[in-house]
Design a protein around this motif. Structure first.
Motif, PDB file in Angstrom:
ATOM      1  N   UNK A   8      48.994  57.734  38.117  1.00  0.00           N
ATOM      2  CA  UNK A   8      47.889  57.308  37.245  1.00  0.00           C
ATOM      3  C   UNK A   8      47.170  56.079  37.787  1.00  0.00           C
ATOM      4  N   UNK A   9      45.870  56.025  37.571  1.00  0.00           N
ATOM      5  CA  UNK A   9      45.092  54.848  37.946  1.00  0.00           C
ATOM      6  C   UNK A   9      45.542  53.654  37.110  1.00  0.00           C
ATOM      7  N   UNK A  10      45.632  52.501  37.738  1.00  0.00           N
ATOM      8  CA  UNK A  10      46.021  51.272  37.047  1.00  0.00           C
ATOM      9  C   UNK A  10      44.753  50.513  36.648  1.00  0.00           C
ATOM     10  N   UNK A  11      44.339  50.608  35.384  1.00  0.00           N
ATOM     11  CA  UNK A  11      43.076  49.976  34.971  1.00  0.00           C
ATOM     12  C   UNK A  11      43.119  48.456  35.012  1.00  0.00           C
ATOM     13  N   UNK A  12      44.285  47.881  34.793  1.00  0.00           N
ATOM     14  CA  UNK A  12      44.440  46.431  34.835  1.00  0.00           C
ATOM     15  C   UNK A  12      44.237  45.915  36.256  1.00  0.00           C
ATOM     16  N   UNK A  13      44.831  46.578  37.210  1.00  0.00           N
ATOM     17  CA  UNK A  13      44.675  46.220  38.622  1.00  0.00           C
ATOM     18  C   UNK A  13      43.204  46.314  39.024  1.00  0.00           C
ATOM     19  N   UNK A  14      42.531  47.363  38.591  1.00  0.00           N
ATOM     20  CA  UNK A  14      41.122  47.539  38.915  1.00  0.00           C
ATOM     21  C   UNK A  14      40.264  46.458  38.280  1.00  0.00           C
TER      22      UNK A  14
END
Length: 259
Positions: free
Chosen positions: A4-10
């Motif tokens: 899954x994409x990590x929205x926090x990292x992005x």
């Protein structure tokens, strides 16, 4: 299927301010409630809260349907516990008391699979892959892991510039309580000498291209840290929110009833 994409990292990479809160109650239901509050991120605290790997896992499950991103603070920067929380489904890890660049490099390696890292390859049977349903997890997981390190004493501050050169670190979190105590101010993070060190550290972290973070537990400290440029800012602790509100409520109505 990829990790899954990590929205926090992005969000950190884009320079966006992320407002969070600490969770120290160590209960699944409490985490689920906190997940409805609207914070960008929530810390599942494995250092000072009474958590183990099962309660950490249960809180990750509770936050799965929430827009709030879970950040797991491990009790110590050891490969074995980082491996466990990643396999339990954490994508963002916060590590306390980082004092050297060599230590930071080992933490990066602990978050990555071989040949670049030392993370054990066992997630296909774990929650991180939804028990094997994320077929390409091992090939894609590394790029979605967000590593945050805590610099919270004089040794860490002295090594900060070198720590900031380590690739694979997404953010550096300043621990004001530990830092102020190590500096001889016994938890008084508002002392001018401590504030000066914090201001300087947040500026250096940002200048190095990492996200600066910190925790504020009063209106004054939180606003000050926001003004200083903190990018991922925790604005409270669930235990204190409950305790302070409960005490104020009891005092308010007892005074009214007895007046």
């Amino acid at each position: 299927m990829s990790a899954p994409t990590n929205p926090f990292k992005q969000a950190l990479a884009r320079g966006e301010t992320q407002i969070g809160c600490w969770m120290s109650l160590a209960e699944q239901l409490c985490a689920e409630i906190m997940g409805t509050a609207g914070f960008d991120w929530l810390v599942v605290d494995g250092e000072h809260a009474p958590n183990d790997i099962r309660s950490i896992r249960d809180q990750l499950i509770a936050l799965a349907a929430s827009a709030s991103h879970p950040v797991v603070r491990v009790p110590i920067g050891e490969t074995w516990i980082i491996k466990q929380v990643l396999d339990a489904g954490a994508q963002t890890v916060l590590v306390p008391i980082v004092e050297t660049a060599d230590q930071a490099r080992e933490l990066v390696r602990a978050c990555q699979y071989p040949p670049h890292g030392t993370r054990g390859v066992g997630a296909m049977a774990a929650r991180a892959t939804m028990f094997g349903s994320t077929s390409d997890y091992i090939q894609t997981a590394d790029q979605e892991i967000c590593l945050l390190v805590q610099v919270e004493n004089r040794a860490g501050m002295e090594a900060l510039d070198e720590i900031l050169t380590v690739d694979g670190i997404d953010g550096v979190f300043i621990g004001p309580a530990d830092l102020s105590t190590d500096m001889g101010f016994q938890g008084d993070s508002a002392a001018p000498e401590v504030r000066a060190v914090i201001v300087d550290a947040l500026k250096r972290i940002k200048a190095a291209g990492k996200a600066p973070g910190i925790l504020g537990v009063t209106q004054e400290s939180t606003q000050s840290y926001l003004d200083m440029g903190a990018q991922f800012l925790a604005v409270g602790i669930d235990v204190l929110i409950l305790a302070n509100h409960a005490r104020a409520l009891a005092k308010q109505w007892k005074e009214k009833a007895r007046s």
